[in-house]
Design an enzyme around this catalytic site. Sequence first.
Site, PDB file in Angstrom:
ATOM      1  CE1 TYR A 105      -3.230   2.867   0.333  1.00 48.58           C
ATOM      2  CE2 TYR A 105      -2.343   3.235   2.525  1.00 48.58           C
ATOM      3  CZ  TYR A 105      -3.129   3.637   1.463  1.00 48.58           C
ATOM      4  OH  TYR A 105      -3.809   4.821   1.535  1.00 48.58           O
ATOM      5  CG  ASP A 178      -2.347  -3.891   5.552  1.00 46.77           C
ATOM      6  OD1 ASP A 178      -3.510  -4.342   5.573  1.00 46.77           O
ATOM      7  OD2 ASP A 178      -2.055  -2.778   5.066  1.00 46.77           O
TER       8      ASP A 178
HETATM    9  C1  LIG Z   1      -3.884  -2.460   2.248  1.00 38.29           C
HETATM   10  C2  LIG Z   1      -4.146  -1.138   2.888  1.00 38.29           C
HETATM   11  N1  LIG Z   1      -3.586  -0.857   4.067  1.00 38.29           N
HETATM   12  C3  LIG Z   1      -3.787   0.326   4.684  1.00 38.29           C
HETATM   13  C4  LIG Z   1      -4.568   1.310   4.105  1.00 38.29           C
HETATM   14  C5  LIG Z   1      -4.771   2.619   4.800  1.00 38.29           C
HETATM   15  O1  LIG Z   1      -6.033   2.640   5.379  1.00 38.29           O
HETATM   16  P1  LIG Z   1      -6.894   3.971   5.656  1.00 38.29           P
HETATM   17  O2  LIG Z   1      -7.218   4.597   4.337  1.00 38.29           O
HETATM   18  O3  LIG Z   1      -8.065   3.455   6.419  1.00 38.29           O
HETATM   19  O4  LIG Z   1      -6.030   4.869   6.495  1.00 38.29           O
HETATM   20  C6  LIG Z   1      -5.173   1.068   2.878  1.00 38.29           C
HETATM   21  C7  LIG Z   1      -5.984   2.115   2.233  1.00 38.29           C
HETATM   22  O5  LIG Z   1      -6.251   2.093   1.052  1.00 38.29           O
HETATM   23  C8  LIG Z   1      -4.950  -0.187   2.251  1.00 38.29           C
HETATM   24  O6  LIG Z   1      -5.505  -0.473   1.051  1.00 38.29           O
END
Ligand SMILES: Cc1ncc(COP(=O)(O)O)c(C=O)c1O
Length: 381
Positions: A105, A178
């Site tokens: 990400y 994650d």
């Molecule tokens: C795999 C992944 N991790 C973390 C995040 C970050 O999350 P947030 O947008 O809720 O801060 C995202 C957001 O697109 C994501 O796709």
Amino acid sequence: MKANRQPHPATIAAQGLGWTDGATGAVVLPIQPATTFIRDPDNQYRRGRNYGRADNPGYDQPEALITALEGGAASIVLASGMAAATTVFRALPLGAHIVAPLVMYHSLRRWIASWAAEGYIAADFVDMTSLDALRDAVIPGRTRLVWVETPANPLWSVTEIAGAAAIAHKAGALIAVDSTTASPVLTRPIEHGADIVMHSATKYLNGHSDVIAGSLTTARDDEFWQKLVAGRGSGGAILGNLETYLLMRGMRTLHLRVERACRSAQLVAEAMTRHPNIAQVLYPGLPDHSNHAVAARQMQGGFGGMLSIRVKGGEEAAIATAARVEIWKRATSLGGVESLMEHRASIEGPGSPVPTDLLRLSVGIEDPQDLIDDLDQALGG
Ligand SMILES: Cc1ncc(COP(=O)(O)O)c(C=O)c1O
């Protein structure tokens, strides 16, 4: 007759652990907006809460549900997925070495790189689909954290969590996963050896594109976990009351949504492999995906609702395809009930490792044939 086995996770989620409101018998718990709580006359806080930032009663049910779904020891909800992830990195000792994926990400990859550039940590980014690359990157005694995202944005590469956990633990490091795109429906990282599971609860957990939220779950309630709990309370990255309520409501349909998205994504991916204007389909559920074997072992019940397509004709053709969709929505994010399409390199910006002909697709819960027909007309050919 009492059931003599644990209910299925889908049952636990649909019923929100079976919790009801003690005062009224309501099957949905009320929103409690109080920011402060009464102290006992003898100066104690026997009911366990004093101030709303650290002690929000609305967190109890969603946190207990996430803990149950992940098979962990405890969970916390936070203001966003980024808040959840950065709380973990901020809890590391100054100068700690961490290893993270090369392709992941993008906002978090950038944040880690900038946190390292400011000297708080030392970071190495490796191909996390290669356990050999991870083994070479960890520094025994110095590496404190291995960060895994699986399946990882936007190529949907899959890391073998058990193998990565063994390498991290041998080096004396924690492993955090994650698991946003897998959701606890498809993968429970703690069962594979993970210490911490992180979600952008904005995505599948909530599922309706109307809440930004994050969560962390721990395998053990230990000193590091208490640092994360304190990091939310004193760092202040707390989830609002309405968002907490909506997240809880969204999670009640998690299994239905994820099961449908997986089935449809598989159909969309298979249809796209036959399309003459597609150069490549990236989906772990396809036998020719480079991590299909690991995904088939590690993911249960499906391969997720996320896939990417690479359009023949390069960037221009990809953007033109996105311009022609009628049912898919041209938007970033993922894991909602509506299907989304985005030209990923455009959102990641300069320096992105993502191929410029790539469109990222988040498959929602619409009729799958409608989604395939819309892609067909947008791709032409
Ligand atoms: C795999 C992944 N991790 C973390 C995040 C970050 O999350 P947030 O947008 O809720 O801060 C995202 C957001 O697109 C994501 O796709």
